[in-house]
Scaffold this active site. Sequence first.
Site, mmCIF file in Angstrom:
data_model
loop_
_atom_site.group_PDB
_atom_site.id
_atom_site.type_symbol
_atom_site.label_atom_id
_atom_site.label_comp_id
_atom_site.label_asym_id
_atom_site.label_seq_id
_atom_site.Cartn_x
_atom_site.Cartn_y
_atom_site.Cartn_z
ATOM 1 N N TYR A 89 71.743 47.727 25.123
ATOM 2 C CA TYR A 89 71.708 46.348 24.731
ATOM 3 C C TYR A 89 71.430 45.548 25.658
ATOM 4 C CZ TYR A 89 73.363 42.009 22.601
ATOM 5 O OH TYR A 89 73.635 40.891 22.200
ATOM 6 N N GLU A 133 67.500 39.050 21.623
ATOM 7 C CA GLU A 133 68.225 40.044 21.373
ATOM 8 C C GLU A 133 67.418 41.464 21.201
ATOM 9 O OE1 GLU A 133 72.645 40.802 19.723
ATOM 10 O OE2 GLU A 133 71.026 41.269 18.053
#
Length: 388
Positions: A108, A198
Amino acid sequence: MKIHEYQAKALFWEWGIPVPRGGVAATPEEARGIAEGLAGPVVVKAQIHAGGRGKGGGVKAAATPEKAYEAARQILGMQLITHQTGPEGKRVSRVLVEAASVIDRELYLSLLVDRSRGKECVVFLASEAGGMEIEQVAGESPEKIVRCAVHPAVGFSPFQARKLAVGLGLSAAQRDPFAEILRNLYRLFLEKDGSLLEINPLAVTRAGDFLALDAKLTFDDDGLYRHPEILALHDPAEEELLEVLAGDASVNYIKLAGNVGCMVNGAGLAMTTMDLIKMAGGEPANFLDVGGSASPERIEKAFRIIAADPNVRCILINIFGGVLRCDRVSAGLIQAATHSSMDLPMVVRLQGTHRDEGRRMLEASGLRFTVADGLYEAAEKAVALLGG
Ligand code: GDP
Ligand code: MN
């Protein structure tokens, strides 16, 4: 402003951040064509402005062009429901078809603006628990999240890249390519006035290479005037219809879940009015600031936007007349009520310039309204109307 995954990936490509090869399709035939060109297994992904598509059935693997056609046929036109879309879901009108990757690890990575006092800078967040929602990671295993704040005057430094790489348990050979990705992401974010970026997951392939499998990118609306090429990526189909109309009418409107519609001049007064409605036991249906120099036409448009929300059961109009005179507000309201067949009850609080004239006009109009003098009194009267 948000953009779609396929648009964000095109920007990534341009800025040297590795993404899978692929293309966007609006029909199953186009999806098959792209899969044929990629000559191998693909992933077909719904393009909506919301996450959680994988779990919602909006991401499908397809081993052949024929299966890609079939997957696209299922996804296109569907009302995709994820934890971010709300119960009504979002209609899918495009899919991204891209080469499937053999994934070894899912990481992530995100960039955001930390606005808290004393920080006020861009922050990298990284976690080895990719593929999971970051909120869930933060709740269950916060030690898995590595943070790194970038000082705006110093910029992104190699030691910060090393810190993040070590935090993610990357091998020595992976550090340079990883640092390169971070540098490019930071440049892109800064250059285009990003507010949130993101990548979840950032995949590590079996060969040890990085690949951004997902891409979410949001821009600061106040910086958009500097980036016409970003503004061109705007997709009005993704937004609350009433908010788009409000944008066209130069009215600041945010739809909320309650049933007391609000029309106020000035953002601060609008916020206060919403607080008072809640204190009086009601729920505001919207935030709306008509601005300081609204014409009767703009008042009429604002009024129509409020009344178009099916949840609205009464309207509270709270205007402090300064530059915006009360009589012009009344003219707009009367115009709106006569042009539409709207008969919602209204509470009107007019104070300031030309108040008496404004009130006289409303009284002579035959509209359904209740006058209030005080702020809290207005909120209470509006909430009382809900009971009746
Ligand atoms: P989201 O659910 O809206 O966040 O959509 P994602 O783009 O993250 O896709 C959901 C999941 O599909 C990812 O977490 C991956 O595990 C998986 N996925 C996406 N692309 C590929 C791919 O090319 N190969 C494989 N094996 N899995 C993929
Ligand atoms: Mn994702």
